[in-house]
Design an enzyme around this catalytic site. Sequence first.
Site, PDB file in Angstrom:
ATOM      1  N   SER A  68     -17.028 -57.922 -91.409  1.00  0.00           N
ATOM      2  CA  SER A  68     -16.664 -59.048 -90.630  1.00  0.00           C
ATOM      3  C   SER A  68     -16.157 -58.844 -89.380  1.00  0.00           C
ATOM      4  O   SER A  68     -15.451 -57.984 -89.166  1.00  0.00           O
ATOM      5  CB  SER A  68     -15.702 -59.936 -91.494  1.00  0.00           C
ATOM      6  N   ASP A  69     -16.585 -59.643 -88.311  1.00  0.00           N
ATOM      7  CA  ASP A  69     -16.068 -59.409 -86.785  1.00  0.00           C
ATOM      8  C   ASP A  69     -16.087 -60.771 -86.291  1.00  0.00           C
ATOM      9  O   ASP A  69     -16.562 -61.606 -86.701  1.00  0.00           O
ATOM     10  CB  ASP A  69     -17.059 -58.705 -86.126  1.00  0.00           C
ATOM     11  N   GLN A  70     -14.675 -60.946 -85.526  1.00  0.00           N
ATOM     12  CA  GLN A  70     -14.618 -62.287 -84.649  1.00  0.00           C
ATOM     13  C   GLN A  70     -14.215 -62.006 -83.173  1.00  0.00           C
ATOM     14  O   GLN A  70     -13.809 -61.103 -82.941  1.00  0.00           O
ATOM     15  CB  GLN A  70     -13.280 -62.738 -85.501  1.00  0.00           C
ATOM     16  N   GLY A 105     -18.618 -63.294 -87.479  1.00  0.00           N
ATOM     17  CA  GLY A 105     -19.695 -62.670 -87.975  1.00  0.00           C
ATOM     18  C   GLY A 105     -19.320 -62.204 -89.528  1.00  0.00           C
ATOM     19  O   GLY A 105     -18.248 -61.732 -89.614  1.00  0.00           O
TER      20      GLY A 105
END
Length: 192
Positions: A68-70, A105
């Site tokens: 995960s990425d933000q 993501g």
Amino acid sequence: MRNLILASSSPFRRQILDKLNLEYSCISPDIDESALENESAEELVARLSASKAQKVADEVSNSLIIGSDQVAVLGDEILGKPHTHENAVKQLQKLSGNAVTFLTGLSLLNSDTGQCQTEVVPFKVYFRELTTSMIENYLRAEEPYKCAGSFKSEALGIVLFDKLEGEDPNTLIGLPLIRLVRMLEKEELNVL
């Protein structure tokens, strides 16, 4: 039984994943998180979430790996982590009275098949008009210098907002559980 791995060192993402009562482990991937030239915010978080999962998959087998990425986006500008008090003040001054979209993501990679599901989940935050004293008091209280947008919505940061808009409040903290559950089910891992 496949292992479930969260490709993250984020305590916030761990707290969210704990809600599902699944056994999992954490491995922190070390990747370059720089944006590529002409890469949109959506493309960036999709690529980074998949890259984090792939980096862990290179080390393990028989696993489902969550990446995960933000990023926070104001207009066309990607807002990163402020790292310093001065940068956080500037960021919150810029956010005051504006709507900010958080793009998360989310990837689920099967390390055995190489199958990777990736989605980008938006969440919109509408900021109140913030005074200098509100910004200073908030930053002293929470020191959110490692958080995109310079706030922690799961704590005192909630007082900075007029309203929140999105399908899953967990998305704002960095792990869209509703989407993750659907991805896990496609890999035949049922939460219930």
